[in-house]
Write an enzyme that holds these catalytic residues in place. Structure first.
Site, short mmCIF file in Angstrom:
data_model
loop_
_atom_site.label_atom_id
_atom_site.label_comp_id
_atom_site.label_asym_id
_atom_site.label_seq_id
_atom_site.Cartn_x
_atom_site.Cartn_y
_atom_site.Cartn_z
N GLY A 17 1.32 64.69 -35.95
CA GLY A 17 1.53 63.65 -36.64
C GLY A 17 0.10 62.84 -36.39
O GLY A 17 -0.42 62.08 -37.57
N GLU A 39 8.92 51.28 -29.39
CA GLU A 39 9.28 50.49 -30.55
C GLU A 39 10.52 50.98 -31.46
O GLU A 39 11.30 50.42 -31.70
CB GLU A 39 8.00 50.48 -31.59
CG GLU A 39 6.87 49.66 -31.10
CD GLU A 39 5.63 49.57 -32.03
OE1 GLU A 39 4.88 48.95 -31.80
OE2 GLU A 39 5.59 50.72 -32.68
N LEU A 40 10.60 52.37 -31.40
CA LEU A 40 11.66 53.02 -32.13
C LEU A 40 12.00 54.40 -31.51
O LEU A 40 11.09 55.25 -31.37
CB LEU A 40 11.39 53.32 -33.69
CG LEU A 40 12.31 54.09 -34.41
CD1 LEU A 40 13.72 53.24 -34.58
CD2 LEU A 40 11.91 54.31 -35.73
N SER A 108 8.47 75.75 -37.51
CA SER A 108 7.47 76.43 -36.51
C SER A 108 7.98 77.95 -37.05
O SER A 108 9.02 78.38 -37.56
CB SER A 108 7.71 76.37 -34.92
OG SER A 108 7.67 77.62 -34.48
N SER A 109 7.01 78.85 -36.80
CA SER A 109 7.15 80.21 -37.31
C SER A 109 8.37 81.07 -36.39
O SER A 109 8.49 82.19 -36.68
CB SER A 109 5.90 81.23 -37.33
OG SER A 109 5.00 81.13 -36.07
N CYS A 110 8.67 80.35 -35.24
CA CYS A 110 9.61 80.87 -34.45
C CYS A 110 10.91 80.88 -35.21
O CYS A 110 11.80 81.50 -34.31
CB CYS A 110 9.49 80.79 -33.04
SG CYS A 110 10.37 78.64 -33.10
N TYR A 137 15.04 76.43 -29.52
CA TYR A 137 14.20 75.50 -30.25
C TYR A 137 14.43 76.05 -31.64
O TYR A 137 14.41 75.24 -32.74
CB TYR A 137 12.78 75.55 -29.60
CG TYR A 137 11.86 75.15 -30.63
CD1 TYR A 137 11.69 73.74 -30.49
CD2 TYR A 137 10.83 75.78 -31.60
CE1 TYR A 137 10.53 73.25 -31.30
CE2 TYR A 137 10.01 75.32 -32.14
CZ TYR A 137 9.56 73.74 -32.11
OH TYR A 137 8.54 73.27 -32.99
N LYS A 141 15.36 74.11 -35.30
CA LYS A 141 14.64 73.87 -36.57
C LYS A 141 14.87 74.42 -37.79
O LYS A 141 14.91 74.02 -38.76
CB LYS A 141 13.07 74.49 -36.07
CG LYS A 141 12.20 73.67 -35.27
CD LYS A 141 11.88 72.53 -35.79
CE LYS A 141 11.09 71.77 -34.84
NZ LYS A 141 10.56 70.53 -35.34
N THR A 165 2.30 78.41 -38.32
CA THR A 165 2.10 79.21 -37.38
C THR A 165 1.65 78.52 -36.10
O THR A 165 1.70 77.21 -36.35
CB THR A 165 1.26 80.38 -37.92
OG1 THR A 165 1.16 81.37 -36.76
CG2 THR A 165 -0.29 79.89 -38.11
N LEU A 167 -0.06 76.41 -33.85
CA LEU A 167 -0.98 75.41 -34.25
C LEU A 167 -2.03 74.93 -32.89
O LEU A 167 -1.72 75.04 -31.67
CB LEU A 167 -0.51 73.99 -34.71
CG LEU A 167 0.38 74.04 -35.58
CD1 LEU A 167 1.35 72.94 -35.89
CD2 LEU A 167 -0.64 74.11 -36.79
N HIS A 180 1.20 75.64 -24.98
CA HIS A 180 0.97 76.95 -25.74
C HIS A 180 -0.21 77.65 -25.16
O HIS A 180 -1.00 77.00 -24.31
CB HIS A 180 0.87 76.59 -27.28
CG HIS A 180 2.33 76.14 -27.79
ND1 HIS A 180 2.47 74.98 -27.88
CD2 HIS A 180 3.27 77.17 -28.24
CE1 HIS A 180 3.78 74.96 -28.57
NE2 HIS A 180 4.19 76.18 -28.71
#
Ligand code: GDP
Length: 318
Positions: A17, A39-40, A108-110, A137, A141, A165, A167, A180
């Site tokens: 982000g 806030e959210l 994600s590539s997983c 996970y 996704k 992949t 990151l 990671h």
């Protein structure tokens, strides 16, 4: 994409982000909307609905997620599947209800099978079983990208899924229990050098192969997809080259200046043997990654030292 579009970056404090926010600013998009967790709360569906009803968002970049490395995924699968499913369903459904036409979902590539032919093409999704260390996970996704596909089919939305992949880059997680491999080894090598340690411990056998993409390249790919009016589909985002964990560790030691030995801890899992992405779908459209691993490691190490080294024990400070 209209430069005046109101773009909501969900998860703007995370590594992905924050890279998106930097890139949008650099490309001259002035109307970027962000909300802190205080806030959210994206786990609160009513609050997410109220936010979308009030904010007239044009584009959503859904980078909010519960993420972590191999140990965090293997030991806390309940949190990983639940939190990711809830965030995705809340945000994607509220966006559709508020008539948000465009959304980019980050996975994600997983998501791809453990024993996938390499390099991994997008169409290999759901062709055989997942890697067990992160299947919870991965299922979340996969559900997110299927939500995008289903809403596009039923409601004519333009929701796209990007599958990066592994990151790395600014604002990565350097906590050794949940990070990671790349940030973990950068930190371990840094501390080993400062301590004058004889060796550095690498988890597993060192033989698994991984591909590493600088997060600024993912942000560039995201803008590329939006600016080229891609309206549908799943796209791998990677560099098209991988290396073994041992080679990664050696490269990191070089950047950091640690000259000791590597020790391999066989009690830790290796995870999937290889996950090299086939990046030809985006390449055919004209996009490719620009930040090589040597350059990316050097800049990331400088950022790590600037952001974190001050909080290390005094004996470890350079
Ligand atoms: P994965 O790509 O989902 O498996 O996630 P990781 O980035 O956590 O791990 C990638 C590979 O690096 C696995 O084979 C790990 O065992 C290995 N690895 C070696 N040392 C470390 C370490 O210190 N931390 C982590 N997270 N992984 C490590």
């Amino acid at each position: 994409m209209n430069k005046q579009a109101r773009i909501f970056v969900a998860g703007h404090r995370g590594m992905v982000g924050s890279a998106l926010v930097r890139r949008l600013a650099a490309e001259g998009y002035p109307n970027v909307v962000t909300r802190s967790r205080a806030e959210l709360d994206l786990m609160d569906q009513a609050a997410v609905n109220r936010f979308f009803e009030a904010e007239r968002i044009d584009v959503v970049l859904l980078a909010a997620a519960r993420v972590g490395g191999i140990l965090a995924n293997a030991s806390r699968p309940g949190e990983f599947i639940y939190e990711n499913l809830v965030i995705e369903t809340n945000v994607i459904h509220a966006a559709y209800r508020a008539r948000v036409e465009r959304l980019v979902f980050f996975g994600s590539s997983c998501i791809y099978p453990k024993q996938c032919p390499q390099p991994i093409r997008e169409e290999y999704l759901l062709t055989s079983p997942l890697e067990p260390t992160n299947d919870a996970y991965a299922i979340a996704k996969i559900a997110g990208l299927k939500l995008c596909e289903a809403y596009n089919r039923e409601y004519n939305t333009q929701y796209v899924a990007l599958m990066p992949t592994n990151l790395y880059g600014p604002n990565d997680n350097y906590d050794l229990n949940s990070s990671h491999v790349l940030p973990a080894l950068l930190r371990k090598a840094h501390e080993a050098r400062l301590n004058g340690a004889a060796s550095l411990t690498v988890w597993g056998s060192g033989t698994p192969r991984r591909e590493f993409l600088h997060v600024d390249d993912l942000a560039a790919a995201t803008l590329f997809v939006l600016e080229h009016n891609v309206t549908d589909g799943l796209f791998n985002v990677g560099v098209g080259e991988d290396l073994s964990i041992r080679e990664l560790a050696e490269g990191i030691c070089k950047v950091v200046g640690f000259e000791g030995e590597l020790a391999f801890d066989a009690s830790k899992p290796d995870g999937t043997p290889r996950k090299l992405l086939d990046v030809s779908r985006l390449a055919q459209m004209g996009w490719r990654a620009r930040i090589g691993l040597a350059e990316g490691l050097a800049s990331t190490y400088r950022q790590f030292v600037a952001a974190h080294a001050g909080s290390l024990p005094a004996a470890l400070q350079a």
